[in-house]
Design a protein around this motif. Sequence first.
Motif, PDB file in Angstrom:
ATOM      1  N   THR A  87       0.803  -1.234   0.000  1.00  0.00           N
ATOM      2  CA  THR A  87       0.000   0.000   0.000  1.00  0.00           C
ATOM      3  C   THR A  87       0.828   1.272   0.000  1.00  0.00           C
ATOM      4  O   THR A  87       0.310   2.331  -0.355  1.00  0.00           O
ATOM      5  CB  THR A  87      -0.921   0.020   1.234  1.00  0.00           C
ATOM      6  N   ALA A  88       2.078   1.215   0.415  1.00  0.00           N
ATOM      7  CA  ALA A  88       2.885   2.442   0.517  1.00  0.00           C
ATOM      8  C   ALA A  88       4.243   2.267  -0.132  1.00  0.00           C
ATOM      9  O   ALA A  88       5.232   2.840   0.323  1.00  0.00           O
ATOM     10  CB  ALA A  88       3.047   2.836   1.987  1.00  0.00           C
ATOM     11  N   TYR A  89       4.293   1.505  -1.200  1.00  0.00           N
ATOM     12  CA  TYR A  89       5.573   1.246  -1.856  1.00  0.00           C
ATOM     13  C   TYR A  89       6.087   2.515  -2.540  1.00  0.00           C
ATOM     14  O   TYR A  89       5.377   3.152  -3.324  1.00  0.00           O
ATOM     15  CB  TYR A  89       5.412   0.129  -2.887  1.00  0.00           C
ATOM     16  N   GLY A  90       7.313   2.903  -2.224  1.00  0.00           N
ATOM     17  CA  GLY A  90       7.936   4.064  -2.841  1.00  0.00           C
ATOM     18  C   GLY A  90       7.502   5.397  -2.287  1.00  0.00           C
ATOM     19  O   GLY A  90       7.895   6.442  -2.835  1.00  0.00           O
ATOM     20  N   TYR A 111       6.117   1.886  14.367  1.00  0.00           N
ATOM     21  CA  TYR A 111       5.261   2.582  15.329  1.00  0.00           C
ATOM     22  C   TYR A 111       3.767   2.408  15.053  1.00  0.00           C
ATOM     23  O   TYR A 111       2.997   2.099  15.977  1.00  0.00           O
ATOM     24  CB  TYR A 111       5.614   4.070  15.361  1.00  0.00           C
ATOM     25  N   PRO A 112       3.280   2.604  13.814  1.00  0.00           N
ATOM     26  CA  PRO A 112       1.831   2.431  13.594  1.00  0.00           C
ATOM     27  C   PRO A 112       1.342   1.023  13.902  1.00  0.00           C
ATOM     28  O   PRO A 112       0.255   0.848  14.470  1.00  0.00           O
ATOM     29  CB  PRO A 112       1.660   2.772  12.107  1.00  0.00           C
ATOM     30  N   VAL A 113       2.139   0.016  13.543  1.00  0.00           N
ATOM     31  CA  VAL A 113       1.709  -1.364  13.786  1.00  0.00           C
ATOM     32  C   VAL A 113       1.785  -1.699  15.275  1.00  0.00           C
ATOM     33  O   VAL A 113       0.972  -2.474  15.791  1.00  0.00           O
ATOM     34  CB  VAL A 113       2.569  -2.336  12.958  1.00  0.00           C
ATOM     35  N   TYR A 114       2.731  -1.112  15.982  1.00  0.00           N
ATOM     36  CA  TYR A 114       2.815  -1.359  17.426  1.00  0.00           C
ATOM     37  C   TYR A 114       1.570  -0.853  18.143  1.00  0.00           C
ATOM     38  O   TYR A 114       1.074  -1.496  19.080  1.00  0.00           O
ATOM     39  CB  TYR A 114       4.061  -0.684  17.997  1.00  0.00           C
ATOM     40  N   TYR A 115       1.043   0.286  17.704  1.00  0.00           N
ATOM     41  CA  TYR A 115      -0.131   0.845  18.371  1.00  0.00           C
ATOM     42  C   TYR A 115      -1.387   0.017  18.119  1.00  0.00           C
ATOM     43  O   TYR A 115      -2.423   0.275  18.747  1.00  0.00           O
ATOM     44  CB  TYR A 115      -0.353   2.289  17.928  1.00  0.00           C
ATOM     45  N   PHE A 116      -1.320  -0.959  17.220  1.00  0.00           N
ATOM     46  CA  PHE A 116      -2.447  -1.881  17.073  1.00  0.00           C
ATOM     47  C   PHE A 116      -2.697  -2.641  18.371  1.00  0.00           C
ATOM     48  O   PHE A 116      -3.841  -2.972  18.701  1.00  0.00           O
ATOM     49  CB  PHE A 116      -2.184  -2.885  15.947  1.00  0.00           C
ATOM     50  N   VAL A 117      -1.623  -2.940  19.092  1.00  0.00           N
ATOM     51  CA  VAL A 117      -1.756  -3.673  20.351  1.00  0.00           C
ATOM     52  C   VAL A 117      -2.576  -2.871  21.354  1.00  0.00           C
ATOM     53  O   VAL A 117      -3.318  -3.430  22.172  1.00  0.00           O
ATOM     54  CB  VAL A 117      -0.364  -4.003  20.922  1.00  0.00           C
ATOM     55  N   LEU A 118      -2.467  -1.553  21.292  1.00  0.00           N
ATOM     56  CA  LEU A 118      -3.209  -0.673  22.196  1.00  0.00           C
ATOM     57  C   LEU A 118      -4.595  -0.330  21.670  1.00  0.00           C
ATOM     58  O   LEU A 118      -5.310   0.462  22.295  1.00  0.00           O
ATOM     59  CB  LEU A 118      -2.415   0.615  22.427  1.00  0.00           C
ATOM     60  N   GLU A 153      -5.050   3.296  10.293  1.00  0.00           N
ATOM     61  CA  GLU A 153      -4.788   2.256   9.293  1.00  0.00           C
ATOM     62  C   GLU A 153      -6.026   2.000   8.443  1.00  0.00           C
ATOM     63  O   GLU A 153      -5.946   1.893   7.210  1.00  0.00           O
ATOM     64  CB  GLU A 153      -4.351   0.973  10.000  1.00  0.00           C
ATOM     65  N   LEU A 154      -7.187   1.928   9.080  1.00  0.00           N
ATOM     66  CA  LEU A 154      -8.425   1.706   8.328  1.00  0.00           C
ATOM     67  C   LEU A 154      -8.759   2.903   7.446  1.00  0.00           C
ATOM     68  O   LEU A 154      -9.240   2.736   6.314  1.00  0.00           O
ATOM     69  CB  LEU A 154      -9.575   1.431   9.301  1.00  0.00           C
ATOM     70  N   ALA A 155      -8.511   4.109   7.961  1.00  0.00           N
ATOM     71  CA  ALA A 155      -8.784   5.302   7.154  1.00  0.00           C
ATOM     72  C   ALA A 155      -7.889   5.357   5.921  1.00  0.00           C
ATOM     73  O   ALA A 155      -8.330   5.758   4.830  1.00  0.00           O
ATOM     74  CB  ALA A 155      -8.590   6.555   8.005  1.00  0.00           C
ATOM     75  N   GLN A 156      -6.653   4.935   6.077  1.00  0.00           N
ATOM     76  CA  GLN A 156      -5.746   4.924   4.932  1.00  0.00           C
ATOM     77  C   GLN A 156      -6.151   3.866   3.910  1.00  0.00           C
ATOM     78  O   GLN A 156      -6.034   4.077   2.698  1.00  0.00           O
ATOM     79  CB  GLN A 156      -4.317   4.679   5.411  1.00  0.00           C
ATOM     80  N   LEU A 157      -6.648   2.731   4.385  1.00  0.00           N
ATOM     81  CA  LEU A 157      -7.084   1.685   3.459  1.00  0.00           C
ATOM     82  C   LEU A 157      -8.394   2.047   2.768  1.00  0.00           C
ATOM     83  O   LEU A 157      -8.646   1.599   1.639  1.00  0.00           O
ATOM     84  CB  LEU A 157      -7.234   0.359   4.208  1.00  0.00           C
ATOM     85  N   THR A 170      -5.077  -3.210  -1.577  1.00  0.00           N
ATOM     86  CA  THR A 170      -5.810  -2.785  -0.376  1.00  0.00           C
ATOM     87  C   THR A 170      -6.645  -3.928   0.183  1.00  0.00           C
ATOM     88  O   THR A 170      -6.710  -4.134   1.403  1.00  0.00           O
ATOM     89  CB  THR A 170      -6.709  -1.588  -0.707  1.00  0.00           C
ATOM     90  N   ILE A 171      -7.285  -4.678  -0.673  1.00  0.00           N
ATOM     91  CA  ILE A 171      -8.087  -5.818  -0.216  1.00  0.00           C
ATOM     92  C   ILE A 171      -7.196  -6.863   0.454  1.00  0.00           C
ATOM     93  O   ILE A 171      -7.530  -7.412   1.512  1.00  0.00           O
ATOM     94  CB  ILE A 171      -8.856  -6.425  -1.405  1.00  0.00           C
ATOM     95  N   ALA A 172      -6.043  -7.130  -0.150  1.00  0.00           N
ATOM     96  CA  ALA A 172      -5.116  -8.095   0.451  1.00  0.00           C
ATOM     97  C   ALA A 172      -4.598  -7.595   1.797  1.00  0.00           C
ATOM     98  O   ALA A 172      -4.440  -8.382   2.740  1.00  0.00           O
ATOM     99  CB  ALA A 172      -3.951  -8.352  -0.508  1.00  0.00           C
ATOM    100  N   THR A 173      -4.376  -6.296   1.899  1.00  0.00           N
ATOM    101  CA  THR A 173      -3.908  -5.736   3.172  1.00  0.00           C
ATOM    102  C   THR A 173      -4.988  -5.811   4.239  1.00  0.00           C
ATOM    103  O   THR A 173      -4.700  -6.060   5.416  1.00  0.00           O
ATOM    104  CB  THR A 173      -3.463  -4.279   2.969  1.00  0.00           C
TER     105      THR A 173
END
Length: 245
Positions: free
Chosen positions: A67-70, A85-92, A98-102, A111-114
Amino acid sequence: MWLYVYRVVMAYDLELWFIRTVLFVGVVSSLGPKLAMIRKMTNDLLLFIIIIVIFIFGYGITSRSMTAYGTFDLDGRQFFRNIVYPVYYFVLGKFDDELAQLDITPDVNTTIATQVMLAFHMLIVNILLLNLLIALFSNTINDVQTQAYHIWAYDRCAFIRDFYFQPPLFPPFRFLIWMVEFLRWWWHKCKNDDKNTKCFKMIPEIPYLDNEWSEFERFSTNDYIRYVLDSQIYKAANTITPDIS
């Protein structure tokens, strides 16, 4: 530049100092076992961190490659800012960004695969691993709670022993005490006098307990020696093979 580095180092040092002051609470019998729980739970948390880091890097790298290549450079700062950092905050529970970006490009194949990968990641991390961590914490608390008084007594003894050997002055003035200790050691070394070695000894409040402790140590030593001798005899008997011929 260096001013900010010094400020960061001093800030972290102050944080560690505040954390270390918690040890003084350990001398209280009602709060000492709680510190033992925190220490043992930290060991469980370290094992959990190793597992969670694998999932963070796994989802972060693969999702950003789709989704964010390049869109950003793969240097150290950008890597942590956009992947870790963004993926770490998933735990919290913070995954709205992340959903807004997708949702910007919902019909794109990447996007569907992600989104499928995100659902799998949240299922494993936020449900399975977090509940596993809670179960480990509960088990640790139960183990410590059954032996709370003994754990507090041993930790309090270790705490007192630690500060017994510490210099009375605070840093950076401890080198004065070290110089005095070195001169004292050198003086006794020249006199061949080793009787003034500093040692830590527990003195019971009730006098007769000293004799009971000595008896307990003597019986424990005898039992251990008997166990070692019996083990050696048993091993020697098993190593001897009878000559059938």
